[in-house]
Enzyme design. Structure first.
Site, PDB file in Angstrom:
ATOM      1  N   HIS A   1       0.842  -1.197   0.000  1.00  0.00           N
ATOM      2  CA  HIS A   1       0.000   0.000   0.000  1.00  0.00           C
ATOM      3  C   HIS A   1       0.879   1.249   0.000  1.00  0.00           C
ATOM      4  O   HIS A   1       1.898   1.303   0.707  1.00  0.00           O
ATOM      5  CB  HIS A   1      -0.930  -0.034   1.212  1.00  0.00           C
TER       6      HIS A   1
ATOM      7  N   GLU B   1       2.500   2.952   3.049  1.00  0.00           N
ATOM      8  CA  GLU B   1       3.173   2.064   3.999  1.00  0.00           C
ATOM      9  C   GLU B   1       4.660   1.890   3.665  1.00  0.00           C
ATOM     10  O   GLU B   1       5.253   0.843   3.915  1.00  0.00           O
ATOM     11  CB  GLU B   1       2.461   0.698   4.030  1.00  0.00           C
TER      12      GLU B   1
ATOM     13  N   HIS C   1       2.417  -4.764   6.495  1.00  0.00           N
ATOM     14  CA  HIS C   1       1.502  -3.648   6.288  1.00  0.00           C
ATOM     15  C   HIS C   1       1.620  -2.708   7.481  1.00  0.00           C
ATOM     16  O   HIS C   1       2.368  -2.970   8.414  1.00  0.00           O
ATOM     17  CB  HIS C   1       0.059  -4.167   6.174  1.00  0.00           C
TER      18      HIS C   1
ATOM     19  N   GLU D   1       1.147  -6.066  10.865  1.00  0.00           N
ATOM     20  CA  GLU D   1       0.782  -4.639  10.851  1.00  0.00           C
ATOM     21  C   GLU D   1       1.765  -3.889  11.743  1.00  0.00           C
ATOM     22  O   GLU D   1       1.655  -3.895  12.961  1.00  0.00           O
ATOM     23  CB  GLU D   1      -0.648  -4.451  11.364  1.00  0.00           C
TER      24      GLU D   1
HETATM   25 ZN   LIG Z   1      -1.418  -2.339   3.885  1.00  0.00          ZN
END
Ligand SMILES: [Zn+2]
Length: 365
Positions: free
Chosen positions: A116, A119, A262, A321
């Site tokens: 993404h 990120e 992420h 994450e």
């Molecule tokens: Zn992500």
């Protein structure tokens, strides 16, 4: 005071770090907002540097300004000879997608990051991790109790730290990098806004982690049905070149396990619809404990790369994450991402080999 001509790839932070001033000083002197897009060719007045003991450029324990494809390319060219790089694909806007590889062991482990656009700190994390890991191997030092030399006898480590180079560039530099016609296209997808700091998708407005044939249809039904800054899964699974490149690599190498990085939330997602092997829960707990993250069985969503990997190979796959704070995370978040991320990445390199085991399960089905 000097006058500085803004070049392609410049951001306020990059210029501030280069001249050892602060972004606040730059904005004040040029009467501009910190969120302003820097158009190449603009002249900026740079105030005289104030004495500072802050180090210049990136260090391995902190990221001072945006890290994107240009920084990756610089790092790539200064890699130690034991890290191999190979281009595995090309983005919508023509940027290379790089794979890095270290070690010679039979257990193949895969790290990926910056799926993404907002990120990109995970690209910096993975590249810095590789650099330090190899330098510790060369100096025969342990790192958090782990012996990199011994690991690299057992493991071949693969990393694609920047899956979505176009999305990251949009977030960092805005849409003017695209040229007039494409700029209008992405501006339209972005609801007419110049601010791309929250953009997740690739340059066509497709979310590269909503593109995978693992519950794609179900996920698409609850997501945007046209190009959008986030969560649009495309017209079909794996239509985008960035996702295809990771798909081909994964099919070719049949990794023992994978970590998809992420941001944010400091969580480890280890399951997908009960298709993961029974060991995944314990391994997810080990990763979470190493990084002081929270282990979570299932995100309740589908069509992500980790979901597809688990479904296809029945081997452990994890969505990590990293980071905690306001979205999108600023460079200041890098210290915490480093401190928590390094022990977690190291822990994942000590996992057992699933290559043979899950093949047996698959063939018994
Ligand atoms: Zn992500």
């Amino acid at each position: 005071m000097i006058e500085y001509n803004v070049k392609q790839g410049d951001t306020l932070r990059k210029i501030a770090v280069r001249f050892q001033v602060t972004t606040v000083q730059l904005c004040y002197r040029n009467n501009m907002s910190p969120e302003a897009c820097l158009e190449p060719g603009t002249t900026l007045f740079v105030p005289d540097a104030v004495p500072t003991d802050q180090p210049r450029g990136e260090t391995h324990s902190g990221c001072l300004h945006e890290y994107g494809w240009r920084e990756l390319e610089e790092d790539r060219q200064s890699l130690p000879s034991s890290i191999f790089s190979e281009q595995i694909g090309i983005s919508v806007l023509g940027k290379p997608i790089w794979l890095f590889r270290a070690g010679n062991g039979p257990k193949k482990i895969f790290f990926s990051g910056a799926w993404h656009g907002n990120e990109w700190l995970n690209t910096w994390l993975l590249m810095s991790f590789l650099h330090v890991f190899i330098s510790k191997e060369e100096s025969k030092e342990r790192w958090y109790g782990v012996d990199p030399g011994a690991i690299l006898q057992e493991v071949t480590l693969y990393a694609v730290p920047l899956v979505n180079p176009d999305g990251v560039e949009l977030v960092q530099e805005g849409a003017h990098v695209l040229g007039k016609e494409k700029k209008n296209d992405v501006m339209q997808i972005n609801g007419g806004m110049h601010d791309f700091r929250h953009w997740s998708a690739n340059a066509r407005g497709v979310d590269l982690n909503h593109q995978w044939p693992a519950g794609w249809k179900e996920e698409a039904a609850g997501s945007p049905d046209r190009p959008f800054p986030r969560h649009y899964g495309g017209e079909a699974p794996l239509t985008e070149p960035e996702a295809k490149a990771v798909y081909q690599l994964s099919m070719q190498e049949e990794f023992s396990h994978i970590l998809a990085l992420h941001s944010q939330g400091e969580e480890v997602y280890w399951g997908y619809s009960g298709l993961e092997p029974p060991e995944s829960a314990e391994l997810g707990n080990r990763l979470a404990a190493a990084g002081s993250f929270r282990p979570v069985a299932d995100a309740g969503s589908s069509a992500g790369y980790k979901d597809w990997f688990i479904k296809t190979f029945r081997r452990p796959g994890f969505t990590i994450e990293t980071g905690m704070g306001v979205n999108p995370l600023p460079p200041e978040a890098s210290a915490r991402i480093w401190i928590t991320g390094v022990p977690l990445l190291l822990e994942s390199l000590t996992f057992p080999d699933f290559t043979k085991k899950s093949r047996d399960i698959t063939s018994a089905e």
